[in-house]
Design an enzyme around this catalytic site. Sequence first.
Site, PDB file in Angstrom:
ATOM      1  N   ASP A  35       0.507   4.773  -1.302  1.00  0.00           N
ATOM      2  CA  ASP A  35       0.856   3.450  -1.828  1.00  0.00           C
ATOM      3  C   ASP A  35       1.159   3.506  -3.330  1.00  0.00           C
ATOM      4  OD1 ASP A  35       1.354   0.782  -1.617  1.00  0.00           O
ATOM      5  OD2 ASP A  35      -0.739   0.165  -1.788  1.00  0.00           O
ATOM      6  N   HIS A  52      10.303   5.831  -3.768  1.00  0.00           N
ATOM      7  CA  HIS A  52       9.970   6.388  -2.447  1.00  0.00           C
ATOM      8  C   HIS A  52      10.350   7.870  -2.383  1.00  0.00           C
ATOM      9  CE1 HIS A  52       8.816   2.478  -1.080  1.00  0.00           C
ATOM     10  NE2 HIS A  52      10.037   1.973  -1.114  1.00  0.00           N
ATOM     11  N   LEU A 149      -0.651  23.619  11.195  1.00  0.00           N
ATOM     12  CA  LEU A 149      -0.846  22.314  10.549  1.00  0.00           C
ATOM     13  C   LEU A 149      -0.097  21.259  11.362  1.00  0.00           C
ATOM     14  CD1 LEU A 149      -1.839  20.686   7.954  1.00  0.00           C
ATOM     15  CD2 LEU A 149       0.503  20.907   7.182  1.00  0.00           C
TER      16      LEU A 149
HETATM   17  C1  FPP Z   1       4.178   2.338  -0.128  1.00  0.00           C
HETATM   18  O1  FPP Z   1       4.485   2.035  -1.488  1.00  0.00           O
HETATM   19  C2  FPP Z   1       5.106   3.349   0.404  1.00  0.00           C
HETATM   20  C3  FPP Z   1       6.018   3.144   1.398  1.00  0.00           C
HETATM   21  C4  FPP Z   1       6.218   1.837   2.049  1.00  0.00           C
HETATM   22  C5  FPP Z   1       6.907   4.216   1.868  1.00  0.00           C
HETATM   23  C6  FPP Z   1       6.316   5.596   1.799  1.00  0.00           C
HETATM   24  C7  FPP Z   1       7.369   6.579   2.103  1.00  0.00           C
HETATM   25  C8  FPP Z   1       7.504   7.759   1.479  1.00  0.00           C
HETATM   26  C9  FPP Z   1       6.567   8.299   0.468  1.00  0.00           C
HETATM   27  C10 FPP Z   1       8.644   8.616   1.884  1.00  0.00           C
HETATM   28  C11 FPP Z   1       8.225   9.444   3.060  1.00  0.00           C
HETATM   29  C12 FPP Z   1       9.344   9.607   3.972  1.00  0.00           C
HETATM   30  C13 FPP Z   1       9.256  10.294   5.126  1.00  0.00           C
HETATM   31  C14 FPP Z   1      10.433  10.381   5.984  1.00  0.00           C
HETATM   32  C15 FPP Z   1       8.020  10.954   5.568  1.00  0.00           C
HETATM   33  P1  FPP Z   1       4.999   0.560  -1.782  1.00  0.00           P
HETATM   34  O2  FPP Z   1       6.454   0.501  -1.435  1.00  0.00           O
HETATM   35  O3  FPP Z   1       4.115  -0.408  -1.056  1.00  0.00           O
HETATM   36  O4  FPP Z   1       4.847   0.420  -3.345  1.00  0.00           O
HETATM   37  P2  FPP Z   1       4.023  -0.724  -4.105  1.00  0.00           P
HETATM   38  O5  FPP Z   1       2.645  -0.736  -3.508  1.00  0.00           O
HETATM   39  O6  FPP Z   1       4.024  -0.280  -5.539  1.00  0.00           O
HETATM   40  O7  FPP Z   1       4.760  -2.004  -3.887  1.00  0.00           O
HETATM   41 MG    MG Z   2       2.216  -1.163  -1.475  1.00  0.00          MG
END
Ligand code: FPP
Ligand code: MG
Length: 300
Positions: A35, A52, A149
Site C-alpha cells: 500500500d 504502481h 517459491l
Molecule cells: C496500493 O497502493 C497498490 C495497488 C492498488 C496496486 C499494487 C500493484 C503493484 C505494486 C503492481 C504489481 C503488479 C503485478 C502485475 C503483480 P494505492 O494505490 O492504494 O496507493 P495509496 O494508498 O497511496 O492511495
Molecule cells: Mg491504498
Amino acid sequence: MSWVSDYHYKWYETLAMNVVRAGGYIPRHIAFVMDGNRRYAKSQNLRKIEGHSHGFEKLANCLRWCLDLGIKEVTTFAFSIENYKRSEDEVNGLLDLAREKFQKILLEEQKLNEHGVRIRVIGNIGLLPEDLQALIAKAMVITEQNGKLFLNIAFSYTSRDEMTQAVETILKLGDELEPSDINERLLEECLYTRHTPPPDLLFRTSGETRISDFLMWQLSSTILYFTNILWPQINLWNFLSGIFAYQRANLRLDSFKRQKRLEHAQLAKYSNYYSLRVQRFLQSLDCYRKSVLLSLSTSN
Ligand code: FPP
Ligand code: MG
C-alpha cells in the site's frame, strides 16, 4: 524490470540476512499488502501509474529477499475487486501494467524455472479482460512444475468474493454432497488458496492498519506487521524489521502455531479424514480448475 531482481547485497546487508537466518524462525509464508503507491507518486511528482510501477520493482526486490531467506510462499495483493471503482485511467493503467508483467513471465520462463518460482493467481479472473485472463493462465501453466517459491498474486480479488465463489463452487460441483458434508474444512478447500498453508506473517505498508478484505479466512492466526513506510520506498531494513517482529512474536506463539500447522497438515488434500463422497468432490474441483486454466491458456 524482472520478477526476481538481481539484488546486490552490501556486506553489512549480507551480515544482517545471516543474523536473521540464525534467529531461527523464518516465516514459511508471508503475505504483503503493497500500500501507498499513489501517495509515493504524489510525493515525487509522478503519475499514479508510475507509483504502481515503482511498486512492482519493490515486489521484485522482496521476492529476491524472500528467496534468499528461504521463505517458501509469498502472497501479494496486487489488484482488489474494489480497485475497479478507481478512475478509468488508473484501472486501465493497472491492467496494462499487469499485461506487461505477465507477458514478461512468458519471456523470463527460464529465469523463473532456475529460481524455482511457481506463479499462481488467486482471484476472480473472469472479471478481467480476456487477453489478460489468457496471459495469466499461460504464466500459471508454464511455471506449474516449479516448487521452490510459490508466488500467489491476488488479482481481481477480495476475500468476501473468494468465500462467495467457494459457496458457488459447492453448489455447482457438489450435487453428490450431503448437507452434513458442508463444514469449515470443506469451505476452506474451496477457497483459491486450497493448496496453500495460511500465511505466518502479514506485512502491510503505508501506516494503514486494516486488512482490506484480503485473505480474511486465512489470516485467523497470522502475525500482523504494519509499517508507515510507503510500499515503493521499502528497503531491506524495513523488510527485515517485519521478519524480526515475526521472530519475536513467534517465541510466544510457537506451540500454538505448531498445533495449527499440524491441524492443517492433517487436513491435507484427499486425507482419509474425508468421506469418499467429499474426496470425489475435491477431485472434481481440481479437475475443473485445471481444465478452465488449460483452456484459457490456449485461447488467444
Ligand atoms: C496500493 O497502493 C497498490 C495497488 C492498488 C496496486 C499494487 C500493484 C503493484 C505494486 C503492481 C504489481 C503488479 C503485478 C502485475 C503483480 P494505492 O494505490 O492504494 O496507493 P495509496 O494508498 O497511496 O492511495
Ligand atoms: Mg491504498
